[in-house]
Motif scaffolding. Sequence first.
Motif, short mmCIF file in Angstrom:
data_model
loop_
_atom_site.label_atom_id
_atom_site.label_comp_id
_atom_site.label_asym_id
_atom_site.label_seq_id
_atom_site.Cartn_x
_atom_site.Cartn_y
_atom_site.Cartn_z
N VAL A 34 -19.50 9.91 46.74
CA VAL A 34 -19.09 9.16 45.56
C VAL A 34 -18.08 8.08 45.94
CG1 VAL A 34 -17.91 9.33 43.34
CG2 VAL A 34 -19.61 11.03 43.98
N GLU A 35 -17.17 8.39 46.87
CA GLU A 35 -16.20 7.40 47.31
C GLU A 35 -16.88 6.19 47.95
OE1 GLU A 35 -13.43 9.24 49.88
OE2 GLU A 35 -12.64 10.61 48.35
N GLU A 36 -18.00 6.41 48.63
CA GLU A 36 -18.70 5.31 49.28
C GLU A 36 -19.62 4.55 48.34
OE1 GLU A 36 -20.73 7.03 52.54
OE2 GLU A 36 -18.92 7.63 53.63
N HIS A 37 -20.11 5.20 47.29
CA HIS A 37 -21.08 4.58 46.38
C HIS A 37 -20.62 4.77 44.94
CE1 HIS A 37 -23.73 4.40 49.92
NE2 HIS A 37 -23.48 5.69 50.09
N THR A 38 -19.51 4.16 44.58
CA THR A 38 -18.95 4.37 43.24
C THR A 38 -19.80 3.71 42.16
OG1 THR A 38 -17.54 2.43 43.62
CG2 THR A 38 -16.60 4.58 44.08
N VAL A 39 -20.37 2.55 42.45
CA VAL A 39 -21.18 1.86 41.43
C VAL A 39 -22.44 2.67 41.12
CG1 VAL A 39 -22.46 -0.24 40.90
CG2 VAL A 39 -20.29 -0.38 42.15
N LEU A 40 -23.11 3.15 42.15
CA LEU A 40 -24.30 3.97 41.94
C LEU A 40 -23.95 5.29 41.24
CD1 LEU A 40 -27.32 4.47 42.42
CD2 LEU A 40 -26.73 5.40 44.67
N ALA A 41 -22.83 5.89 41.62
CA ALA A 41 -22.42 7.14 40.99
C ALA A 41 -22.15 6.95 39.51
CB ALA A 41 -21.19 7.69 41.69
N ARG A 42 -21.48 5.88 39.14
CA ARG A 42 -21.21 5.62 37.72
C ARG A 42 -22.51 5.42 36.95
NH1 ARG A 42 -17.20 0.99 35.14
NH2 ARG A 42 -17.60 1.53 32.96
N ARG A 43 -23.45 4.69 37.54
CA ARG A 43 -24.72 4.45 36.88
C ARG A 43 -25.49 5.76 36.67
NH1 ARG A 43 -27.93 0.25 40.09
NH2 ARG A 43 -25.96 -0.86 39.69
N LEU A 44 -25.49 6.61 37.69
CA LEU A 44 -26.19 7.89 37.58
C LEU A 44 -25.53 8.79 36.53
CD1 LEU A 44 -26.96 8.69 41.32
CD2 LEU A 44 -28.58 7.96 39.56
N LEU A 45 -24.20 8.82 36.51
CA LEU A 45 -23.50 9.64 35.52
C LEU A 45 -23.78 9.16 34.10
CD1 LEU A 45 -20.05 10.25 37.25
CD2 LEU A 45 -21.74 11.97 36.64
#
Length: 235
Positions: A34-45
């Motif tokens: 999540v630290e490396e891919h914050t934008v993707l993590a936010r979109r998935l959440l």
Amino acid sequence: MWILPLVGYLGVIVGFSFLTLAIASGLYYLSELVEEHTVLARRLLNRLIYGIIVIQVLLVIFDRFPFFLSLLGILSHLVYASNLRRFPIVKLSDPLFILSCILVLINHWLWFRHFSKPPAPSRQADNNWRQPYQVDYDEMPSFSEVASYFGLCVWLVPFALFVSLSAGENVLPSMGSEYATGERASAGLGHSRGPSDGKSKNKGMAKALVDNVRDWAQENGEIIGFWRGDQAKRF
């Protein structure tokens, strides 16, 4: 038999220890992703939250789930989604974050009570004067269905937020970090922070929890005498 029960207890302890280590390692790895891919993590959440809301609406319409409990679950997930407004930063004293923690406990308790109650008598039992209180066990959800509902609609989003969000005390001083730290970054050259602040890193709550538990185990191991200080550093 005396030895076999002791072997069974020892096996349970060892298995539980390995399971705890596996969960901690998984949390640590997910936090780094999540630290490396914050934008993707936010979109998935975001999509995960609204997908679960759609599932709860469908359960009310087709499976006749309780309306008010489902409405509470939908409102809870909307509150969970509000924690994404400054993703991945969260202030632990934020009222919305505290409300989210309370809603997780309330949802778990209410849904556990709902699934623990016996189902109402079926319509066929109303016409059967010999067994007027007969329960239709075919309409009772199975254990796998109840566990799947709890895992997906009650626990999944709070667990994902716990892994993804970062505690505000570990935020780098930057634009917008005043929300998380409660401090304002000084613009002048004479007000520079120490070199230790420059090395601080945005750390997820799950990762911080694993680090704190590991440090606690190291300190207690040194006190008890299981290992020396140099061995604890390699732990």
